[in-house]
Write an enzyme that holds these catalytic residues in place. Structure first.
Site, mmCIF file in Angstrom:
data_model
loop_
_atom_site.group_PDB
_atom_site.id
_atom_site.type_symbol
_atom_site.label_atom_id
_atom_site.label_comp_id
_atom_site.label_asym_id
_atom_site.label_seq_id
_atom_site.Cartn_x
_atom_site.Cartn_y
_atom_site.Cartn_z
ATOM 1 C CB THR A 25 -0.907 0.062 1.234
ATOM 2 O OG1 THR A 25 -0.198 -0.500 2.323
ATOM 3 C CG2 THR A 25 -2.193 -0.668 0.995
ATOM 4 C CG ASP A 137 0.848 -7.730 11.590
ATOM 5 O OD1 ASP A 137 0.016 -8.642 11.817
ATOM 6 O OD2 ASP A 137 1.047 -7.265 10.458
#
Lengths: 374, 393
Positions: A25, A137
């Site tokens: 992204t 994460d």
């Protein structure tokens, strides 16, 4: 040109950008090398675009923490330089990740291999936690493997430092399958224990060769967890019913881990169970985990360079790109993933498993590659 | 804040010395009459950052980070060559993100435009996001991506505690069930309450304000934050009236070797071991002469600040400071129109923000003139950003 710009041009010249290997992204990843030595690197070009929205929060976090953290088991940020209107992060080149290795059915894991990966994961994580950084994460996909077998924690796009007391954090972190129950219940004050839960899930996945707690939605995730580990009682986890998003998802009995992990050693199961304790405060810390009996018992952890490797890591003709954590590998994973939080474009990979000629070899030891560091 | 300070980019790359600071201002020095005006500019910019930060509802730590970013940026750049107000906006914008309280870019642009045009006579602040985005890029680049900044606040909280506050109190404040930070980690992060120095709430407030005030100068570039915190604690002991009285009773009989019986009755209620400030400071493993130096510099900063007449004086923390050095105040010039060099001259040696706004504008104008007519006779590109883009491309 002033001194600052000169220094930048110098840094820029040090690195050569080769082909593009992936896109996320907020960044494009290129393979590159150091001009003087030919050392392979990954260059992550952060898109600033037309400067409309400023730097992505993930980019800021990643840069912020990687600039500070230097450890054998954490991906190294070698340099930063700017070109025209882009920031370029020069990262260690790492050929594969733990997810690829887990999925590669041609590889057989010995208990010592699993122990080695776990030790490296805990070592890297302990370093992060010692420095007050939560990763938020952790998943096999974010544990990258260097050509010498060293495991490195990567993707600090969701990382943050400990909050001040009373300062709320978001609970929308960690890929669902690796997300601890307190976050699923909407807990806004949390600490290092959230990462430990993820490591526990990864540990189980290494033994099972398939994701351990694969829920299809946040609600289903809780159900999946409780089905596997039993619904927590007030005694197991005092106060959990008062968490903001607490819901009841049904009563499930506790089943011994032994039923599922039939081949695991008692030490391994003990450590796993301590990583998956419901009450976050009682969950083992990374430091204590490193001192756990599991790591001292026979068999000793495999030497990193002797660990199983993906076929692609061996095939020099078709080397795999730097698998950057920012570049999602979902397209190669059958059945999709546990709902990643970040919407990332998918990228097609030359799937290692299509490589049928290397299938037949069960466990390969690589003696063809040069000794790391030479 | 994260990571070990001694291994951090802050310590390794961004603690500098006075010679470097002086060198960084060399360019600007050519465009001011009095070098002291540059020091006033330090205060002026820090105030602007704090104001913008408050508008954006940033926490004190994010404001402090923005100020440090600003100072670091101007180690490599000159005021006269850049637009400090755009840099301020970018610093706040990046600091908000680095401190985990992001603000939307549009918001920053709007608030900056309003604030700077109202109070700083800046009429040309870009209204378009991309300018701020571009500035952010140059800022992050010049900061070399080192976005982790250490601040004295945490040291203060780790070393001191409010009187009669116990650990249990803190625990419930940190709140809610399921706090995931174990006592062990918490202690390493915030310190244990065992050997903390007890201070009254007002004293702790004052120490906090003194730390805020240090950002008006260059101290954050010169000294490690924990030393600044200790200097602030020291100054609080001296300036805070009740603390000082405590201290003097403590120090009166020079023969007093054991401070324990001399503890005030208030403290005696508690059974835990208490620290008297003198022993406490002495036992910290830091160079006390260095602490004294830093304290001197803080005092010098206050002396300078006293001559700086902010347009919103009650806003500054000096009102809450009971130090003998606090600004006398009263003569706050709320009207911006009167703030010209003339009024400054009339008000012997007082410097107003309006004067500095003018000065800044003149510096930049003169700089542009010089650039357009260099001694070599060859005109030079005046847009530094453009120039850099060309160089990099």
């Amino acid at each position: 040109m002033d001194a600052v710009e000169r220094a930048n041009v110098e840094r820029q010249k040090r690195w050569v950008k080769d082909q593009k290997v992936g896109e996320g992204t907020y960044a494009v990843v290129y393979r590159g090398r150091e001009a003087s030595t030919g050392r392979k690197v990954a260059i992550k070009k952060i898109k600033v675009g037309q400067f409309k929205d400023g730097l992505d929060m993930s980019a800021v976090r990643e840069v912020k923490y990687l600039r500070e953290l230097k450890h054998q088991n954490v991906i190294e940020l070698l340099d930063v330089f700017s070109s025209k209107t882009n920031l370029n992060l020069v990262l260690e080149f790492l050929d594969s990740d733990l997810e690829m290795i887990i999925k590669d059915r041609s590889l057989v894991f010995l208990p010592a291999d699993i122990k080695s990966w776990m030790a490296m994961t805990f070592r890297g994580l302990e370093f992060c936690h010692r420095n007050f950084v939560l990763h938020r994460d952790l998943k096999p996909n974010n544990l990258l493997i260097a050509s010498d077998g060293q495991l490195k924690i990567a993707d600090f796009g969701l990382a943050r430092d400990f909050a001040d007391p009373g300062y709320k954090m978001t609970c929308q972190v960690i890929t669902r399958w690796y997300r601890p129950p307190e976050l699923l219940f909407g807990c806004r004050y949390y600490g290092t224990a959230v990462d430990i839960w993820s490591v526990g899930c990864i540990f189980a996945e290494l033994m099972l060769r398939t994701p351990y707690l694969a829920g299809e939605s946040d609600m289903d995730q809780l159900k999946t967890i409780f089905r596997a580990l039993g619904t927590p009682t007030e005694q197991d986890w005092p106060g959990h019913t008062k968490l903001p998003d607490y819901i009841t998802v049904g009563q499930f009995p506790k089943t011994p881990l032994r039923d599922l992990f039939t081949a695991a050693s008692p030490d391994a199961l003990n450590l796993l169970s301590k990583c998956l304790i419901y009450e976050p405060r009682r969950r083992i810390s990374a430091k204590d985990a490193l001192h756990h009996q599991y790591f001292f018992a026979q068999p000793h952890p495999s030497y990193p360079s002797k660990l199983p490797k993906c076929a692609t890591q061996l095939a020099t003709a078709q080397p795999l790109e730097e698998v950057d954590a920012n570049v999602d590998m979902e397209s190669t994973v059958a059945g999709g993933k546990g709902g990643p939080i970040k919407a990332r474009p998918k990228r097609k990979l030359n799937s290692p498993y299509d490589d049928s000629k290397s299938r037949s070899i069960a466990r390969r030891l690589d003696f063809t590659q040069p000794i790391p560091g030479s | 804040m994260a990571t070990d300070f001694w291994a951090s980019s802050h310590y390794k790359r961004w603690i500098t010395d006075r010679a470097t600071l002086k060198q960084a201002r060399a360019e600007d020095l050519q465009y001011v009459d009095d070098p002291e005006h540059l020091e006033f500019l330090d205060i002026y910019f820090a105030n602007a950052i704090a104001k913008l930060g408050r508008k954006l509802q940033l926490r004190q730590r994010a404001i402090a980070t923005a100020t440090v970013f600003f100072r670091r940026f101007y180690l490599k750049n000159a005021y006269c060559e850049t637009d400090p107000f755009l840099v301020i906006a970018a610093c706040c914008y990046v600091a908000a993100k680095a401190e985990e309280s992001p603000v939307h870019i549009k918001n920053v642009v709007t608030e900056s435009r309003t604030l700077f045009s109202q109070h700083y006579n800046v009429k040309n602040f870009p209204s378009d996001n991309s300018k701020l985005g571009e500035m952010e890029f140059y800022l992050v680049d010049d900061l070399e991506c080192d976005l982790t900044v250490f601040h004295p606040y945490r040291t203060l909280m780790a070393l001191c505690k409010k009187e009669s506050s116990t650990d249990e109190d803190d625990e419930t404040e940190a709140g809610e069930v399921g706090v995931g930070i174990s006592a062990d980690e918490g202690q390493r992060y915030w310190g244990s309450s065992e050997d903390k120095l007890e201070m009254s709430e007002a004293a702790l407030q004052m120490a906090w304000h003194i730390i805020n005030d240090t950002y008006r100068g260059s101290l954050c570039l010169l000294y490690p934050p924990h030393l600044i915190a200790i200097a602030a604690i020291y100054l609080t002991q001296v300036f805070h009236r009740p603390s000082r009285d405590n201290l003097s009773t403590l120090l009166q009989p020079p023969s007093s070797t054991a401070p324990h019986p001399r503890r005030s009755s208030r403290n005696a209620a508690e059974s835990k071991k208490h620290q008297d400030p003198v022993t406490f400071l002495a036992e910290l493993n830091v160079s006390l002469p260095l602490i004294a130096t830093i304290s001197q510099e803080i005092i010098a900063l206050y002396a300078l600040w006293d001559r700086y007449k902010d347009d919103s004086l009650p806003d500054t923390s000096s009102s809450s400071r009971q130090s003998p050095l606090s600004a006398t105040g009263g003569c706050a010039s709320r009207s911006r129109s009167g703030g010209t060099p003339q009024s400054e001259a009339a008000d012997d040696h007082r410097v107003t923000p309006a004067f500095l706004s003018n000065l800044l504008m003149k510096m930049r104008e003169n700089r542009l003139t010089d650039l357009a007519h260099p001694p070599t006779g060859r005109p030079v590109a005046v847009n530094k950003m453009l120039e850099r883009t060309q160089a990099a491309g």
